[in-house]
Design a protein around this motif. Sequence first.
Motif, PDB file in Angstrom:
ATOM      1  N   ALA A  46      57.124  49.185  47.294  1.00 23.19           N
ATOM      2  CA  ALA A  46      57.425  50.403  48.041  1.00 23.19           C
ATOM      3  C   ALA A  46      56.250  51.374  48.101  1.00 23.19           C
ATOM      4  CB  ALA A  46      58.639  51.094  47.414  1.00 23.19           C
ATOM      5  N   THR A  47      55.162  51.081  47.409  1.00 18.44           N
ATOM      6  CA  THR A  47      54.019  51.982  47.396  1.00 18.44           C
ATOM      7  C   THR A  47      52.759  51.245  47.862  1.00 18.44           C
ATOM      8  OG1 THR A  47      53.473  51.511  45.084  1.00 18.44           O
ATOM      9  CG2 THR A  47      54.998  53.348  45.485  1.00 18.44           C
ATOM     10  N   ILE A  48      51.632  51.934  47.786  1.00 21.76           N
ATOM     11  CA  ILE A  48      50.333  51.376  48.161  1.00 21.76           C
ATOM     12  C   ILE A  48      49.499  51.230  46.891  1.00 21.76           C
ATOM     13  CG2 ILE A  48      48.208  51.844  49.461  1.00 21.76           C
ATOM     14  CD1 ILE A  48      50.555  51.274  51.287  1.00 21.76           C
ATOM     15  N   CYS A  49      48.755  50.131  46.808  1.00 20.78           N
ATOM     16  CA  CYS A  49      47.856  49.954  45.666  1.00 20.78           C
ATOM     17  C   CYS A  49      46.528  49.381  46.152  1.00 20.78           C
ATOM     18  CB  CYS A  49      48.472  49.064  44.591  1.00 20.78           C
ATOM     19  SG  CYS A  49      48.588  47.318  45.020  1.00 20.78           S
ATOM     20  N   GLY A  50      45.548  49.370  45.278  1.00 16.00           N
ATOM     21  CA  GLY A  50      44.245  48.827  45.604  1.00 16.00           C
ATOM     22  C   GLY A  50      43.742  47.963  44.464  1.00 16.00           C
ATOM     23  N   ARG A  51      43.252  46.767  44.793  1.00 15.75           N
ATOM     24  CA  ARG A  51      42.761  45.809  43.801  1.00 15.75           C
ATOM     25  C   ARG A  51      41.283  45.511  44.026  1.00 15.75           C
ATOM     26  NH1 ARG A  51      46.833  43.602  41.081  1.00 15.75           N
ATOM     27  NH2 ARG A  51      48.917  43.787  41.943  1.00 15.75           N
ATOM     28  N   ILE A  52      40.567  45.301  42.931  1.00 11.15           N
ATOM     29  CA  ILE A  52      39.183  44.852  43.024  1.00 11.15           C
ATOM     30  C   ILE A  52      39.234  43.393  43.464  1.00 11.15           C
ATOM     31  CG2 ILE A  52      37.057  44.377  41.764  1.00 11.15           C
ATOM     32  CD1 ILE A  52      37.781  46.715  39.891  1.00 11.15           C
ATOM     33  N   THR A  53      38.720  43.128  44.676  1.00 14.28           N
ATOM     34  CA  THR A  53      38.825  41.771  45.222  1.00 14.28           C
ATOM     35  C   THR A  53      37.483  41.053  45.328  1.00 14.28           C
ATOM     36  OG1 THR A  53      38.808  42.723  47.443  1.00 14.28           O
ATOM     37  CG2 THR A  53      40.962  42.193  46.478  1.00 14.28           C
ATOM     38  N   THR A  54      36.385  41.795  45.243  1.00 16.15           N
ATOM     39  CA  THR A  54      35.068  41.171  45.362  1.00 16.15           C
ATOM     40  C   THR A  54      34.061  41.950  44.533  1.00 16.15           C
ATOM     41  OG1 THR A  54      35.580  40.584  47.656  1.00 16.15           O
ATOM     42  CG2 THR A  54      33.266  40.444  46.991  1.00 16.15           C
ATOM     43  N   PHE A  55      33.199  41.229  43.828  1.00 17.23           N
ATOM     44  CA  PHE A  55      32.032  41.850  43.192  1.00 17.23           C
ATOM     45  C   PHE A  55      30.852  41.684  44.145  1.00 17.23           C
ATOM     46  CE2 PHE A  55      34.128  40.613  39.000  1.00 17.23           C
ATOM     47  CZ  PHE A  55      34.545  41.905  38.719  1.00 17.23           C
ATOM     48  N   LEU A  56      30.183  42.772  44.468  1.00 15.75           N
ATOM     49  CA  LEU A  56      29.018  42.709  45.346  1.00 15.75           C
ATOM     50  C   LEU A  56      27.721  42.550  44.565  1.00 15.75           C
ATOM     51  CD1 LEU A  56      30.069  45.455  47.898  1.00 15.75           C
ATOM     52  CD2 LEU A  56      30.264  42.967  48.125  1.00 15.75           C
ATOM     53  N   ARG A  57      27.778  42.882  43.302  1.00 17.21           N
ATOM     54  CA  ARG A  57      26.651  42.663  42.388  1.00 17.21           C
ATOM     55  C   ARG A  57      27.155  41.762  41.267  1.00 17.21           C
ATOM     56  NH1 ARG A  57      25.124  48.838  41.860  1.00 17.21           N
ATOM     57  NH2 ARG A  57      24.314  49.139  43.952  1.00 17.21           N
ATOM     58  N   ARG A  58      26.294  40.879  40.834  1.00 14.56           N
ATOM     59  CA  ARG A  58      26.677  39.966  39.766  1.00 14.56           C
ATOM     60  C   ARG A  58      26.952  40.757  38.486  1.00 14.56           C
ATOM     61  NH1 ARG A  58      23.774  34.419  38.624  1.00 14.56           N
ATOM     62  NH2 ARG A  58      24.547  34.271  40.723  1.00 14.56           N
ATOM     63  N   PRO A  59      28.159  40.615  37.917  1.00 16.14           N
ATOM     64  CA  PRO A  59      28.452  41.294  36.655  1.00 16.14           C
ATOM     65  C   PRO A  59      27.625  40.704  35.508  1.00 16.14           C
ATOM     66  CG  PRO A  59      30.383  40.089  37.451  1.00 16.14           C
ATOM     67  CD  PRO A  59      29.280  39.860  38.431  1.00 16.14           C
TER      68      PRO A  59
END
Length: 139
Positions: A46-59
């Motif tokens: 019922a709400t909105i969320c945001g997930r980390i889906t991609t790393f743009l820099r190598r961790p």
Amino acid sequence: MRASLLAALALAAPALAAPAFAAAPIAGRWVTVEGDSVVTIGPCGATICGRITTFLRRPSTPNPLDVNNPDPALRRRPILGMAVLSGFADKGKDWRGRIYDPRSGKSYKSILSRNPDGTLKVQGCIAFLCQTQLWRPTR
């Protein structure tokens, strides 16, 4: 009396017919201010969320974990795929919910809103003090 009732209804009618305002949509893929990851925002129940889906820099490690979480039971969960934005609801001019910072392991009240230039204004707040970041849409 009937005339005063009709007059009261006539005055109230524009207020009753006024459209409800909605915040500008925030769904999509956003590059964080550091430019190191993409957060995908969309519906979560019922709400909105945001997930980390991609790393743009190598961790620094191949599969970084949430090691700074204050809850020891959550320290082994991977950061990739983690919900860093949760419980966001449309409040008319903006979206309000919670933001989690895996670097510090802390959560904050948060306000999200779209800017006219297409960026996403992301605020993390403690009481009335807020820190603001601008996230840009992915291309």
